[in-house]
Design an enzyme around this catalytic site. Sequence first.
Site, PDB file in Angstrom:
ATOM      1  N   HIS A 181       0.826  -1.208   0.000  1.00 32.50           N
ATOM      2  CA  HIS A 181       0.000   0.000   0.000  1.00 32.50           C
ATOM      3  C   HIS A 181       0.857   1.253   0.000  1.00 32.50           C
ATOM      4  O   HIS A 181       2.054   1.225   0.269  1.00 32.50           O
ATOM      5  CB  HIS A 181      -0.950   0.009   1.207  1.00 32.50           C
ATOM      6  CG  HIS A 181      -0.278   0.390   2.487  1.00 32.50           C
ATOM      7  ND1 HIS A 181      -0.166   1.704   2.904  1.00 32.50           N
ATOM      8  CD2 HIS A 181       0.330  -0.361   3.436  1.00 32.50           C
ATOM      9  CE1 HIS A 181       0.469   1.734   4.059  1.00 32.50           C
ATOM     10  NE2 HIS A 181       0.787   0.495   4.401  1.00 32.50           N
ATOM     11  N   CYS A 182       0.209   2.360  -0.321  1.00 34.90           N
ATOM     12  CA  CYS A 182       0.775   3.698  -0.155  1.00 34.90           C
ATOM     13  C   CYS A 182      -0.390   4.568   0.309  1.00 34.90           C
ATOM     14  O   CYS A 182      -1.315   4.050   0.934  1.00 34.90           O
ATOM     15  CB  CYS A 182       1.446   4.197  -1.437  1.00 34.90           C
ATOM     16  SG  CYS A 182       0.399   4.182  -2.903  1.00 34.90           S
ATOM     17  N   ALA A 183      -0.385   5.842   0.018  1.00 33.95           N
ATOM     18  CA  ALA A 183      -1.479   6.701   0.477  1.00 33.95           C
ATOM     19  C   ALA A 183      -2.781   6.410  -0.269  1.00 33.95           C
ATOM     20  O   ALA A 183      -3.829   6.209   0.336  1.00 33.95           O
ATOM     21  CB  ALA A 183      -1.093   8.171   0.333  1.00 33.95           C
TER      22      ALA A 183
END
Length: 198
Positions: A137-139
């Site tokens: 994941h990231c933002a």
Amino acid sequence: MDSLQKQDLRRPKIHGAVQASPYQPPTLASLQRLLWVRQAATLNHIDEVWPSLFLGDAYAARDKSKLIQLGITHVVNAAAGKFQVDTGAKFYRGMSLEYYGIEADDNPFFDLSVYFLPVARYIRAALSVPQGRVLVHCAMGVSRSATLVLAFLMICENMTLVEAIQTVQAHRNICPNSGFLRQLQVLDNRLGRETGRF
């Protein structure tokens, strides 16, 4: 990239008797057009884009009950750091999962390619564990994390960049920034030369 180590990560690809035309590395413009064609029907916080490999956003990474429900055993945070998605080993304390954090900026000038092989190794090892399930994941779950998942599919599953994009886009809409796309093009060209795709 050390070919002995890289070969350890790859699964063999079975080729049919019909010889396809040589692979043509895609241009940046053609990759961007491919990404503009939205294939996934809905926007979710988390999607399974490859068996036991999930791509998600910050909301999904912070939803401990959802991670438990999905049986996530490993988390790769491509937006680690105090001023980004500040999870980490402490955040997941008490849960039986492993954490790998990368302090990456979603900036076309950030060199994410230095993480392609280490993250691919981490994901491959995690998926090799019985019941291993990985969230990357990231933002927003569309650029940094998507780039790392694409690199994994290219390195470990012997996909071209176009095949990797099509595979992920079938489950989740993604949009790596132009700098990350260029880095994936370099990887695609290097892997293509090493495997004899062109």
